[in-house]
Design a protein around this motif. Structure first.
Motif, PDB file in Angstrom:
ATOM      1  N   VAL A 180      18.433 -13.861  20.926  1.00 11.43           N
ATOM      2  CA  VAL A 180      17.528 -13.083  20.059  1.00 11.43           C
ATOM      3  C   VAL A 180      17.616 -13.606  18.630  1.00 11.43           C
ATOM      4  CG1 VAL A 180      17.039 -10.783  19.101  1.00 11.43           C
ATOM      5  CG2 VAL A 180      17.619 -11.024  21.525  1.00 11.43           C
ATOM      6  N   ASP A 181      18.853 -13.884  18.207  1.00 14.01           N
ATOM      7  CA  ASP A 181      19.051 -14.434  16.866  1.00 14.01           C
ATOM      8  C   ASP A 181      18.308 -15.769  16.723  1.00 14.01           C
ATOM      9  OD1 ASP A 181      20.244 -14.534  14.303  1.00 14.01           O
ATOM     10  OD2 ASP A 181      21.807 -15.891  15.062  1.00 14.01           O
ATOM     11  N   ALA A 182      18.396 -16.592  17.779  1.00 14.56           N
ATOM     12  CA  ALA A 182      17.720 -17.901  17.737  1.00 14.56           C
ATOM     13  C   ALA A 182      16.200 -17.717  17.637  1.00 14.56           C
ATOM     14  CB  ALA A 182      18.088 -18.702  18.984  1.00 14.56           C
ATOM     15  N   ILE A 183      15.662 -16.741  18.371  1.00 17.22           N
ATOM     16  CA  ILE A 183      14.207 -16.484  18.320  1.00 17.22           C
ATOM     17  C   ILE A 183      13.807 -16.087  16.895  1.00 17.22           C
ATOM     18  CG2 ILE A 183      12.400 -14.854  19.039  1.00 17.22           C
ATOM     19  CD1 ILE A 183      13.885 -14.674  21.767  1.00 17.22           C
ATOM     20  N   CYS A 184      14.568 -15.147  16.311  1.00 15.96           N
ATOM     21  CA  CYS A 184      14.224 -14.654  14.967  1.00 15.96           C
ATOM     22  C   CYS A 184      14.250 -15.815  13.971  1.00 15.96           C
ATOM     23  CB  CYS A 184      15.193 -13.561  14.510  1.00 15.96           C
ATOM     24  SG  CYS A 184      15.197 -12.143  15.610  1.00 15.96           S
ATOM     25  N   LYS A 185      15.261 -16.671  14.109  1.00 19.46           N
ATOM     26  CA  LYS A 185      15.386 -17.792  13.159  1.00 19.46           C
ATOM     27  C   LYS A 185      14.215 -18.763  13.317  1.00 19.46           C
ATOM     28  CE  LYS A 185      20.194 -17.646  11.971  1.00 19.46           C
ATOM     29  NZ  LYS A 185      21.467 -17.581  12.651  1.00 19.46           N
ATOM     30  N   ALA A 186      13.830 -19.037  14.560  1.00 19.88           N
ATOM     31  CA  ALA A 186      12.701 -19.955  14.783  1.00 19.88           C
ATOM     32  C   ALA A 186      11.419 -19.357  14.207  1.00 19.88           C
ATOM     33  CB  ALA A 186      12.555 -20.240  16.276  1.00 19.88           C
ATOM     34  N   VAL A 187      11.222 -18.045  14.402  1.00 26.15           N
ATOM     35  CA  VAL A 187      10.016 -17.391  13.857  1.00 26.15           C
ATOM     36  C   VAL A 187      10.043 -17.463  12.328  1.00 26.15           C
ATOM     37  CG1 VAL A 187       8.777 -15.181  13.623  1.00 26.15           C
ATOM     38  CG2 VAL A 187       9.670 -15.879  15.857  1.00 26.15           C
ATOM     39  N   ASP A 188      11.211 -17.187  11.738  1.00 27.30           N
ATOM     40  CA  ASP A 188      11.330 -17.249  10.269  1.00 27.30           C
ATOM     41  C   ASP A 188      10.976 -18.643   9.738  1.00 27.30           C
ATOM     42  OD1 ASP A 188      12.056 -14.647  10.212  1.00 27.30           O
ATOM     43  OD2 ASP A 188      14.133 -14.953   9.568  1.00 27.30           O
ATOM     44  N   LYS A 189      11.402 -19.673  10.494  1.00 28.81           N
ATOM     45  CA  LYS A 189      11.100 -21.046  10.046  1.00 28.81           C
ATOM     46  C   LYS A 189       9.591 -21.243   9.985  1.00 28.81           C
ATOM     47  CE  LYS A 189      14.860 -24.104  11.502  1.00 28.81           C
ATOM     48  NZ  LYS A 189      15.146 -25.184  12.460  1.00 28.81           N
ATOM     49  N   ILE A 190       8.884 -20.668  10.944  1.00 23.34           N
ATOM     50  CA  ILE A 190       7.421 -20.833  10.968  1.00 23.34           C
ATOM     51  C   ILE A 190       6.762 -20.031   9.846  1.00 23.34           C
ATOM     52  CG2 ILE A 190       5.311 -20.357  12.313  1.00 23.34           C
ATOM     53  CD1 ILE A 190       6.979 -20.936  14.845  1.00 23.34           C
TER      54      ILE A 190
END
Ligand code: KIV
Ligand code: ZN
Length: 509
Positions: free
Chosen positions: A428-438
């Motif tokens: 979940v943390d990885a998903i949030c970080k990837a979304v934040d990068k976008i």
């Protein structure tokens, strides 16, 4: 004495004071419209002085929700009262609700005022409110812990100054039903002019007795009762409106009283409030909990099949819980889909219907049976949301006991596909970080929770989470559904980010 009990709903004011809850103007308006459909008599739409957002919400509700009294809360000072009036003045029936504490503990430690000063402030506040509108409610905060004689003195003065409703709050949920009933009777016998006004109660649930105290007060003569949908509110919450209403209805043999509530709107209202506040309803919650009409034991099931009333004191349809549960599958067509939504009370635009149907087909490929609850979740969580800047295109996760969790996320912004990958402490943390990068935002995940919408291994999981931008307090709640909990998490996170973006672009929404 009249046999009509007025229902004063404070979901949008006291309810919104629940920790972690923060509704925007659009969400408050949606709840207010549903409260009007439910048939509450008074909507307390907010506390206008507290923030520009609250002011705007009360003003919008006052203008747009007709046929109901709209109240704004104010302390007894003129700045609060003037602001409350500015917010409610365009309502069909505007009310100013002004309050000051009357218990010695509040006078000494919080207000630092003498008893005479409190009487003076109450009178001045009510008179100021009265200069604007005939409908003025006065509340004596912490009334149940106040010296009864002093409380009666304040209430009498407020009535003389022009209050039309007198509210007696059990602010800290300290009262017991027998004691509170005696207290109400005492006030009714002692306060001059009380017969000319509506006597109201407002109970908190710190000891789990808010509903019992409210009902005891009604039996003692109160004719307005204040509460919130699902019992939300400060600390342990307020009295739950749906429980009070259904107790008055189911036990009308005992109470002999009426409300103006359309009980069939209860379930829908409860779901809407839960969805927009992000406060889940406990499964065993009376009237609206998932288990409130479920029968687990064989003996009970057998009894209910033979005769429903053996173990059910209320008919679920009375509170708006639909009969049928099993509906559609992957072969169901657009027509059947649309008809079922209409039966469930939804009227979607063509565009919304197309989106909902596409989501339904997508789910039906993964889940054999699509129930009413699934359909409601699709419409409530996926279709009726703020305009989405970003939409999930795809999600790929790599996770396990021996690998660093990594997410690759594809989001669309209009026609454009944006892709990023990130590692995290968990998927979940990885998903949030990837979304934040976008998106370019940097957000904290403040809370995350999951519920199964229906039973079975292929149940839809509904993730509810809250985010805040780093270094900011404002919380945004997001929800997402999927048979895959990581996809549901991604959808919920993107939903919250979209809300944040939308609110920043439309600060007055
Ligand atoms: O609990 C309370 O006393 C209140 C008043 C403002 C009515 O919410
Ligand atoms: Zn309260």
């Amino acid at each position: 004495m009249s046999n009509r009990v007025y229902i004063f709903d404070t979901t949008l004011r006291d309810g919104e004071q629940s920790p972690g809850v923060s509704l925007n103007v659009k969400e408050k308006l949606e709840i207010a419209r549903q409260l009007a459909r439910l048939g509450v008599d008074i909507i307390e739409a907010g506390f206008p002085i507290t923030s520009p957002g609250d002011f705007e919400a009360v003003k919008t509700i006052a203008r747009e929700v007709r046929g109901v009294t709209v109240a704004g809360l104010a302390r007894t000072n003129f700045t609060d009262i003037d602001k409350a009036w500015e917010a409610v003045r365009h309502a069909d029936q505007p009310r100013i609700h002004t309050f000051i504490a009357t218990s010695d503990i509040h006078l000494k430690h919080k207000l630092r005022l003498s008893r005479d000063q409190v009487v003076e402030a109450a009178v001045a506040g009510v008179k100021r409110a009265k200069s604007y509108t005939r409908d003025v409610e006065f509340s004596a905060e912490d009334a149940s812990r106040s010296d009864p004689d002093f409380l009666c003195r304040v209430l009498e003065a407020a009535i003389e100054a022009g209050a039309t409703t007198i509210n007696v709050p059990d602010t800290v949920g300290y009262a017991t039903p027998d004691e509170f009933a005696e207290f109400i009777k005492y006030i009714m016998n002692r306060v001059k002019g009380i017969e000319k006004v509506v006597l109201s109660v407002h109970c908190h649930d710190d000891l789990g007795m808010a509903v019992a105290n409210s009902l005891a007060a009604i039996l003692a003569g109160a004719r307005q009762v204040e509460g919130a949908i699902n019992g939300i509110g400060e600390r342990a919450g307020n009295a739950s409106i749906e429980e009070i209403v259904m107790a008055l209805y189911t036990r009308r043999d005992r109470y002999g009283l009426e409300t103006g509530i359309n009980t069939e709107e209860i379930y829908r209202t409860s779901k809407l409030v839960s969805k927009l506040t992000g406060m889940d309803i406990q499964p065993n919650k009376a009237v609206v909990g998932k288990n409130a009409f479920a029968h687990e034991s064989g003996i009970h099931q057998d009894g209910v099949l033979k005769e429903r009333t053996t173990y059910e004191i209320m008919n679920p349809t009375m509170v708006g819980i639909a009969h049928s549960n099993l509906v559609l599958g992957k072969h169901s067509g657009r027509h059947a889909f649309r008809s079922r939504l209409v039966e469930l009370g939804y009227s979607l635009s063509e565009d919304e219907l197309n989106k909902a149907f596409a989501r339904f087909k997508d789910l039906a490929d993964r889940k054999k049976e699509i129930t009413d609850q699934d359909l409601e979740a699709i419409v409530e969580n996926e279709i009726r949301k703020v305009p989405a800047t970003y939409e999930l295109s795809y999600l790929h996760i790599s996770s396990g006991t021996t690998v660093v969790p990594t997410a690759t996320v594809g989001l669309t912004r209009g026609e454009e596909l944006l892709e990023e990958a990130a590692c995290g402490n968990g998927p979940v943390d990885a998903i949030c970080k990837a979304v934040d990068k976008i998106t370019g935002y940097s957000c904290r995940l403040v809370s995350w929770g999951i519920n199964a919408i229906t039973g079975g291994k292929d149940a839809l999981g509904e993730v509810t989470l809250r985010i805040a931008e780093n270094n900011k307090e404002r919380l945004y709640m997001g929800r997402g559904i999927s048979t895959d909990i990581l996809e549901a998490s991604a959808r919920a996170y993107i939903n919250a980010v979209n809300k944040m973006i939308y609110e920043q672009k439309n600060p007055d929404m």
